[in-house]
Design an enzyme around this catalytic site. Structure first.
Site, PDB file in Angstrom:
ATOM      1  N   LYS A  99      -2.198  -2.523  -8.002  1.00 17.89           N
ATOM      2  CA  LYS A  99      -2.431  -2.871  -9.412  1.00 17.89           C
ATOM      3  C   LYS A  99      -1.929  -4.278  -9.692  1.00 17.89           C
ATOM      4  O   LYS A  99      -0.869  -4.673  -9.219  1.00 17.89           O
ATOM      5  CB  LYS A  99      -1.653  -1.876 -10.288  1.00 17.89           C
ATOM      6  CG  LYS A  99      -1.911  -1.993 -11.759  1.00 17.89           C
ATOM      7  CD  LYS A  99      -3.095  -1.162 -12.185  1.00 17.89           C
ATOM      8  CE  LYS A  99      -3.548  -1.486 -13.594  1.00 17.89           C
ATOM      9  NZ  LYS A  99      -4.307  -2.744 -13.694  1.00 17.89           N
TER      10      LYS A  99
ATOM     11  N   LYS B 229      -2.583  -8.779  -6.885  1.00 21.59           N
ATOM     12  CA  LYS B 229      -2.911  -9.840  -7.844  1.00 21.59           C
ATOM     13  C   LYS B 229      -4.171 -10.539  -7.375  1.00 21.59           C
ATOM     14  O   LYS B 229      -4.433 -10.625  -6.179  1.00 21.59           O
ATOM     15  CB  LYS B 229      -1.773 -10.860  -7.914  1.00 21.59           C
ATOM     16  CG  LYS B 229      -1.768 -11.664  -9.175  1.00 21.59           C
ATOM     17  CD  LYS B 229      -1.264 -10.818 -10.318  1.00 21.59           C
ATOM     18  CE  LYS B 229      -0.746 -11.606 -11.476  1.00 21.59           C
ATOM     19  NZ  LYS B 229       0.197 -10.810 -12.258  1.00 21.59           N
TER      20      LYS B 229
ATOM     21  N   ASP C 258       8.786   2.621 -12.854  1.00 27.03           N
ATOM     22  CA  ASP C 258       8.191   3.910 -12.469  1.00 27.03           C
ATOM     23  C   ASP C 258       6.718   4.021 -12.835  1.00 27.03           C
ATOM     24  O   ASP C 258       6.267   5.033 -13.393  1.00 27.03           O
ATOM     25  CB  ASP C 258       8.967   5.083 -13.096  1.00 27.03           C
ATOM     26  CG  ASP C 258      10.368   5.184 -12.528  1.00 27.03           C
ATOM     27  OD1 ASP C 258      10.549   4.902 -11.334  1.00 27.03           O
ATOM     28  OD2 ASP C 258      11.298   5.517 -13.291  1.00 27.03           O
TER      29      ASP C 258
ATOM     30  N   LYS D 268       7.833  -4.801  -9.822  1.00 29.47           N
ATOM     31  CA  LYS D 268       7.726  -4.478 -11.249  1.00 29.47           C
ATOM     32  C   LYS D 268       7.318  -3.010 -11.434  1.00 29.47           C
ATOM     33  O   LYS D 268       7.938  -2.274 -12.196  1.00 29.47           O
ATOM     34  CB  LYS D 268       6.664  -5.406 -11.860  1.00 29.47           C
ATOM     35  CG  LYS D 268       6.583  -5.414 -13.348  1.00 29.47           C
ATOM     36  CD  LYS D 268       5.412  -6.282 -13.838  1.00 29.47           C
ATOM     37  CE  LYS D 268       5.471  -7.706 -13.362  1.00 29.47           C
ATOM     38  NZ  LYS D 268       4.438  -8.571 -13.985  1.00 29.47           N
TER      39      LYS D 268
ATOM     40  N   HIS E 221       0.817  -1.219   0.000  1.00 27.86           N
ATOM     41  CA  HIS E 221       0.000   0.000   0.000  1.00 27.86           C
ATOM     42  C   HIS E 221       0.850   1.269   0.000  1.00 27.86           C
ATOM     43  O   HIS E 221       0.327   2.345   0.251  1.00 27.86           O
ATOM     44  CB  HIS E 221      -0.916   0.021   1.232  1.00 27.86           C
ATOM     45  CG  HIS E 221      -1.993  -1.024   1.175  1.00 27.86           C
ATOM     46  ND1 HIS E 221      -2.610  -1.519   2.296  1.00 27.86           N
ATOM     47  CD2 HIS E 221      -2.542  -1.677   0.132  1.00 27.86           C
ATOM     48  CE1 HIS E 221      -3.516  -2.426   1.946  1.00 27.86           C
ATOM     49  NE2 HIS E 221      -3.488  -2.547   0.633  1.00 27.86           N
ATOM     50  N   HIS E 222       2.160   1.117  -0.271  1.00 31.29           N
ATOM     51  CA  HIS E 222       2.995   2.324  -0.207  1.00 31.29           C
ATOM     52  C   HIS E 222       2.597   3.331  -1.266  1.00 31.29           C
ATOM     53  O   HIS E 222       2.852   4.520  -1.147  1.00 31.29           O
ATOM     54  CB  HIS E 222       4.485   1.983  -0.333  1.00 31.29           C
ATOM     55  CG  HIS E 222       4.896   1.585  -1.721  1.00 31.29           C
ATOM     56  ND1 HIS E 222       4.493   0.408  -2.303  1.00 31.29           N
ATOM     57  CD2 HIS E 222       5.642   2.222  -2.646  1.00 31.29           C
ATOM     58  CE1 HIS E 222       4.990   0.354  -3.534  1.00 31.29           C
ATOM     59  NE2 HIS E 222       5.687   1.439  -3.770  1.00 31.29           N
ATOM     60  N   ARG E 223       1.975   2.826  -2.341  1.00 34.99           N
ATOM     61  CA  ARG E 223       1.385   3.721  -3.348  1.00 34.99           C
ATOM     62  C   ARG E 223       0.021   3.169  -3.690  1.00 34.99           C
ATOM     63  O   ARG E 223      -0.166   1.955  -3.775  1.00 34.99           O
ATOM     64  CB  ARG E 223       2.234   3.721  -4.617  1.00 34.99           C
ATOM     65  CG  ARG E 223       3.536   4.435  -4.434  1.00 34.99           C
ATOM     66  CD  ARG E 223       3.875   5.233  -5.671  1.00 34.99           C
ATOM     67  NE  ARG E 223       5.117   5.941  -5.473  1.00 34.99           N
ATOM     68  CZ  ARG E 223       5.574   6.849  -6.310  1.00 34.99           C
ATOM     69  NH1 ARG E 223       4.911   7.146  -7.402  1.00 34.99           N
ATOM     70  NH2 ARG E 223       6.710   7.465  -6.070  1.00 34.99           N
TER      71      ARG E 223
END
Ligand code: GLU
Length: 472
Positions: A70, A106, A99, A94, A64-66
């Site tokens: 996805k 997943k 970036d 990945k 969850h750092h960003r």
């Protein structure tokens, strides 16, 4: 090396640790980067024929750092929690590496798509989406799924529709999933993206004359022999693009029904059509079938492309490998044990987290397109075309020579969405390779490209955590 095969997740963690041991980061930070942040395991009923079946499914948000997180959704009878966690963690690394500003995730649904009708698959997919919505495990700003093994744009369209029904009026709802059909808010170039990224990555890796020489190869992809395992979306596009744009020669293909070879080259487009008509790759004109399907691993070639599932090259068959390069188009196709053997043999492994990042990169472009509610190129295409026209006119006037009408059309064209997507993807693959190569060459203790890729990814995630103020 023990006799027991490590699980997929253990294999990924071993690779992580190998890189982490070379870094001077606090243990707590490394532990946080490594740990899966949220695991949602579900069981839900779906009516199949006259009875109900309990479907086992997962969604793992590794980091969850960003946000959003996805990653694709896999439909396969082999799905299990260990696998989904491993795949989700690979997504974190990945995305960091190329970036793409997402955390990794997943999903997995334990079904074999071939055992169900499209209507049944639709019910399974829609119900899965409802489960995700219920727990807030899907949304443009929280978690954005995409295709993976066993799923494609059709499933993504079902997910979008289900999500929209449950979130009426949410202006950015179309960004809740990527890999959608182009006419349903998808983006041109997403379907081919992973395979095209594999091609760009290979091309870049082979563009350094010294590196190619060290592998015992001439620089460039042209004329290189290639063996592909898996003719799904990734293997198919890797093969076609490498053949048509790169001039590579595919000399072997392996699929569920067997492995075929032809040292003179196999036309992937024709083979794909043949398989569609006949239901098998066996018997394709000019090819010979290997007695043992698994022997694809040992076919003589320059580049071996595992493009199917994880753990395909393991400690029992790694010695068979004759290729100079293993191009990891799939996620986790080489186990950590096999990697030890292969590195000793001098085989270069282009790691999954780099090589197959084209899919998520173009997913990122699709997500941006959805959030901007406008296709790429709409603003600048005509402007660029008119500037180029002025430039060509000026050149013609000042040289007194004129370009042919074909040249003029080519030179004065403004970029369409597909051109911009491909250009963005190529740029991403070149930049990421440059970063990995730099670490590999510069740091004395980094023995392989995977470790270099991990170092780069870990450093980026670590700096995110630090800037969030989570770690001093
Ligand atoms: N399933 C792909 C992968 O493993 C794509 C993920 C995405 O586009 O989010 O990278």
């Amino acid at each position: 090396m023990s006799n027991k095969q490590a699980s997929f997740h253990q294999s990924v963690e071993r690779n992580f640790d190998k890189a982490a041991n070379l870094l001077d980061l606090p243990k707590g930070l490394l532990d946080q980067i490594k740990a899966p942040n949220a695991i949602y395991q579900m069981r839900y009923p779906v009516k199949i024929g006259n009875s109900y079946q309990v479907i086992e499914a997962y969604r793992v948000q590794h980091s969850h750092h960003r946000l959003p997180t996805k990653g694709g959704i896999r439909f396969s009878h082999l799905v299990n929690q260990d696998e989904v966690v491993a795949l989700a963690s690979l997504m974190t690394y990945k995305c960091a590496l190329v970036d793409v500003p997402f955390g990794g995730a997943k999903g997995g649904v334990k079904v074999s798509p071939r055992a169900y009708t499209p209507e049944q698959l639709e019910r399974i997919t829609r119900r899965y989406t409802v489960e995700l919505v219920r727990k807030n495990f899907i949304g443009p700003g929280t978690d954005v799924p995409a295709p993976d093994y066993g799923t494609g744009s059709r499933e993504m369209a079902w997910i979008l529709d289900t999500y929209q029904q449950l979130n009426v009026g949410e202006i950015d709802a179309i960004a809740c999933v990527t890999g959608k059909p182009v006419n349903q808010n998808g983006i041109n170039g997403r379907t081919e993206a992973t395979g095209r990224g594999v091609f760009y990555g290979l091309k870049e890796a082979l563009s350094y004359a010294d590196d190619a020489k060290a592998m015992g190869l001439e620089p460039g992809i042209e004329g290189k022999t290639m063996v592909i395992q898996g003719l799904g979306n990734v293997g198919y596009y890797t093969g076609i693009i490498s053949q048509e744009e790169g001039g590579a020669k595919v000399v072997g293909v392996s699929e569920i029904e067997g492995t075929i070879v032809n040292p003179n080259g196999i036309d992937i487009k024709k083979l794909f059509k043949y398989r569609k008509d006949k239901g098998t790759i066996i018997g394709f004109p000019g090819t010979k079938k290997l007695e043992v399907r698994e022997d694809w691993v040992g076919i003589e070639c320059d580049i071996l492309v595992p493009a199917a599932l994880e753990s395909q090259i393991h400690k029992k068959n790694a010695k068979q490998v004759k290729a100079k390069i293993i191009a990891e188009a799939a996620n986790g196709p080489v186990t950590a044990d096999a990697e030890e053997i292969l590195l000793k043999k001098g085989v270069v492994i282009l790691p999954d987290m780099y090589l197959n990042a084209g899919g998520v990169t173009v997913s990122y472009f699709e997500w941006l397109k959805n959030l901007s509610h406008m296709r790429f190129g709409r603003m600048e295409k005509r402007f660029n075309a008119s500037q180029f026209t002025k430039l060509v006119n000026l050149v013609e006037r000042s040289t007194g020579k004129s370009v042919s009408s074909r040249e003029r059309t080519f030179l004065t064209r403004g970029g369409d969405e597909i051109d911009l997507v491909r250009s963005g993807l190529e740029e991403t693959m070149i930049t990421a390779y440059g970063q990995i190569r730099e670490i590999y060459k510069r740091r004395r203790k980094v023995e392989d490209l995977r470790t270099a890729a991990f170092i780069n990814a870990i450093n980026k995630v670590a700096s995110d955590y630090t800037s969030l103020g989570v770690f001093p």
